[in-house]
Design a protein around this motif. Sequence first.
Motif, PDB file in Angstrom:
ATOM      1  N   GLY A 132     128.219  70.270  80.343  1.00 24.01           N
ATOM      2  CA  GLY A 132     129.516  69.952  79.744  1.00 24.01           C
ATOM      3  C   GLY A 132     129.754  70.541  78.368  1.00 24.01           C
ATOM      4  O   GLY A 132     130.588  70.028  77.618  1.00 24.01           O
ATOM      5  N   ALA A 133     129.035  71.613  78.025  1.00 24.00           N
ATOM      6  CA  ALA A 133     129.215  72.241  76.707  1.00 24.00           C
ATOM      7  C   ALA A 133     130.041  73.515  76.840  1.00 24.00           C
ATOM      8  O   ALA A 133     130.045  74.161  77.887  1.00 24.00           O
ATOM      9  CB  ALA A 133     127.854  72.576  76.085  1.00 24.00           C
ATOM     10  N   SER A 134     130.747  73.860  75.774  1.00 25.84           N
ATOM     11  CA  SER A 134     131.430  75.148  75.705  1.00 25.84           C
ATOM     12  C   SER A 134     130.503  76.144  75.004  1.00 25.84           C
ATOM     13  O   SER A 134     129.830  75.800  74.038  1.00 25.84           O
ATOM     14  CB  SER A 134     132.752  75.021  74.956  1.00 25.84           C
ATOM     15  OG  SER A 134     132.538  74.525  73.645  1.00 25.84           O
ATOM     16  N   PHE A 135     130.450  77.369  75.516  1.00 25.77           N
ATOM     17  CA  PHE A 135     129.507  78.378  75.017  1.00 25.77           C
ATOM     18  C   PHE A 135     130.246  79.370  74.130  1.00 25.77           C
ATOM     19  O   PHE A 135     131.309  79.867  74.489  1.00 25.77           O
ATOM     20  CB  PHE A 135     128.845  79.110  76.185  1.00 25.77           C
ATOM     21  CG  PHE A 135     127.659  79.936  75.790  1.00 25.77           C
ATOM     22  CD1 PHE A 135     126.396  79.389  75.771  1.00 25.77           C
ATOM     23  CD2 PHE A 135     127.814  81.257  75.406  1.00 25.77           C
ATOM     24  CE1 PHE A 135     125.295  80.144  75.391  1.00 25.77           C
ATOM     25  CE2 PHE A 135     126.731  82.021  75.030  1.00 25.77           C
ATOM     26  CZ  PHE A 135     125.465  81.458  75.023  1.00 25.77           C
ATOM     27  N   HIS A 136     129.664  79.657  72.956  1.00 28.45           N
ATOM     28  CA  HIS A 136     130.297  80.552  71.991  1.00 28.45           C
ATOM     29  C   HIS A 136     129.256  81.541  71.467  1.00 28.45           C
ATOM     30  O   HIS A 136     128.082  81.200  71.307  1.00 28.45           O
ATOM     31  CB  HIS A 136     130.883  79.768  70.812  1.00 28.45           C
ATOM     32  CG  HIS A 136     131.809  78.669  71.228  1.00 28.45           C
ATOM     33  ND1 HIS A 136     133.171  78.837  71.327  1.00 28.45           N
ATOM     34  CD2 HIS A 136     131.544  77.376  71.590  1.00 28.45           C
ATOM     35  CE1 HIS A 136     133.713  77.704  71.717  1.00 28.45           C
ATOM     36  NE2 HIS A 136     132.759  76.800  71.885  1.00 28.45           N
ATOM     37  N   THR A 137     129.704  82.766  71.186  1.00 29.35           N
ATOM     38  CA  THR A 137     128.852  83.792  70.586  1.00 29.35           C
ATOM     39  C   THR A 137     129.468  84.206  69.257  1.00 29.35           C
ATOM     40  O   THR A 137     130.663  84.519  69.188  1.00 29.35           O
ATOM     41  CB  THR A 137     128.714  85.005  71.505  1.00 29.35           C
ATOM     42  OG1 THR A 137     128.149  84.587  72.751  1.00 29.35           O
ATOM     43  CG2 THR A 137     127.816  86.052  70.879  1.00 29.35           C
TER      44      THR A 137
END
Length: 843
Positions: A293-298
């Motif tokens: 349930g996490a949003s992934f960011h770079t």
Amino acid sequence: MTRGELRIYLGAAPGVGKTFAMLGEAHRRAARGTDVVVGLVETHNRIKTAALLEGLEVVPRRTVSYRGVELTELDVDAVLARAPEVVLVDELAHTNAPGSRHHKRWQDVDDLLAAGITVLSTVNIQHLESLNDVIERITGVRQQETVPDELVRRAEQVELVDITPEALRRRMAHGNVYAPEKVDAAMANYFQPRNLTALREMALLWLADQVEVALQRYRSDQQVTDIWETRERVVVALTGGPESETVLRRAARIAERTESAELFAVHVLRGDGLAGAPVGALAGLRRLAENVGASFHTVVADDVPAALLDFARGVDATQLVIGTSRRSRPARLLVESIGVRVVQDSGHIDVHMVTHPEAGRGLRLPRRFSAVPATRRAAGWALGLLLPLSAVGIGILGREVLGLSTDVVLFFLATVIVALVGGLGPALLAAAAGGLLLNFFLTPPIYAFTISEQENVITLVVMVLVAVLVALVVDGAARRAQQAAQARAEAALLASFSRTVLTRNDPLPRLLEKIRESFGLTSVAMLERQDGRWTTSACAGPAECARPEEADVDVAVDADTHLVGRGHALAAAERRILDAVAGQALLALRNQQVRTEAAEARRRADATELRSALLSAVGHDLRTPLSSIKAAAGSLRDPGLLLSEADRGELAATIEESADRLTGVVNNLLDSSRIATGAISPALQPLRYDEIALLASRGLDGADRVRLEFADDLPEVLADPGLLERVVANLLDNALRHGRGCPVTVRGSTYGDRVELRVVDGGPGVPRGQADRLFAPFQRLGDREPRGLGLGLSVARGFTEAMGGTLTAEDTPGGGLTMAVSLPVVPRPEHAVPAARSAEPVS
């Protein structure tokens, strides 16, 4: 001039009370002494809404003539001339009639705001431009009138006028929203509970997003850098190393402790691109982040601690989770770890340091290999010999002009060129050869390997170091490029496999064939173990492998399912890809098996249910009239019975009634068979519902309880007269038998390019979720005294669909069941001007 303020009343659907709330606010402001006028308010003939206009000054509307029709619009010039403090302008998304000042009403409102006038307005969530396509998929209605989201976002106040779907439908049933003749069509189409629930959720979520945006805007305007704990937000930092999964799962457990917490996974990518996560690691972390349930960011940055904290503050995070350093203790003494810097600079953000098995083990050096292509390495070895010799030749020929320092620069240049072309090995050769040649031919004493000055030793050492450093950079860049190319190829291959699984109804054969082609195998198969024996579930190519032990490639998808291949062994990188694809193959296999089993189970259940229903219904409905006919005929033929003429007439009537009943049973069975085989060919022609309903009601038991309510201007429909009469007759018969003696109402209404006929009864209705079962053959839901085969509604739906229409069952407000027949309207001639009416409900 100061720009006026915009206040918008936002609703999920027409009828929720936006205009009512806006008028209430106008009265409150007028009571406080504010100069308030009504520019334009649409009451839609709602009595309570119209009553609120009393006591407010109304600016006369502007009349526009369009195609012979007089239309009224907002008179912008009159409002500007009146120059009130506050003006009410309803329906912000409205399209103005041609000849108006602007094409859209929201443009009129913008002029009023620019003049310093505060505007109160209304809009429904379905009119926002960004949600137009989503609304169409939910409701099936394309919104022709839209308003830019940015205009609504710029409003100083957006107030949600909310009401539950059930309350709105009750309000409509009571006639508080639409005229009675429009209520049925609206409730059966646009105002269905599922549509209203979805629209309400979209309105709440959109407004919640705007509240978040407003909060961030305020923090930015006021330069607030402190963390405001309006809700828990957890940021987890991922390096892409082996400890990342442990850290991410730990962060997910921390976020789960708070019900509404948001979880952000962030990976900081070095700006130079020379250091980063292993190839393929981020893809796995991205999938895991989605699963928890996490949003992934770079984030791209050179200063990792500062980038992490900037990201955390940017999302207003309250907690930051990072893993403990993998560096060894001596390394941490020399260079401050990321965790230490994050803790020192975190401020009000709580920092969690998660331990893991990789902590303190130090960074292991990768296995050395040259990533430079073989052709470049060969050229590098050749240049490693030629360029130092060329530098010596230039130094000897130009000895009178060039000094030793210039000779050293030439040898440095030769070493760098060789390092750039061939990598580490050729660079070391060039450095060694150049150092020796420089010493022998150009460094005093010449023609001897004697080093008389200390600086010459330093020159040789520096040349070797330069060669090594440049070669390492070149080798690292080549390795990264090679890894990137490999990752792109693997991603494209996996995407191709996934697309096959997602887009095909029976993907397993095609997936195995693509695996065979992609990896150059002669055959690929899925083997399953059943009762200790291996069986081939699917195969691409020759069936050469019957057991995993016989395969050149064997991937154990689970304990009893293996993906096997024949042809040649696979490299480790190819095997890694095949392991991922094997999971997709197993999913395709299981889906195929489930579909097969479900279809077979459904076929058996349908056959069993149909057989049981047919035997039960036919056994009763054929035997009963036959018994009546036999008994009556036997009585008439019995010479021992002295029957009066009245008795004989009654027995003859019994025979006739039973024969009619038997004929009806046989006709329904034949009609059902015709529908099942698609043997119905309707002859469509223009018809009027009221004429068909009058014909269908004749001869029915209880026909005196049927009330026909049709408007004189109800359009004609395209239908087959015989089929439509049978449909309406079956619906009336069903309503009369189950209506508990209450009147049955038949009415017509229009909705877009469809004309709908409704048969409304006051019976018990049907349980929730059982409406579609009414139309299944041999269904008699709730019949206490079964009569008939239960084919009437099934035949009615089949006939309706054969004519290009639909037949649906709906709950009647207040109790009962409503059957709705929807058929296409008769097309108007091309030269006729269509009425200015939209299928979209008005607000």
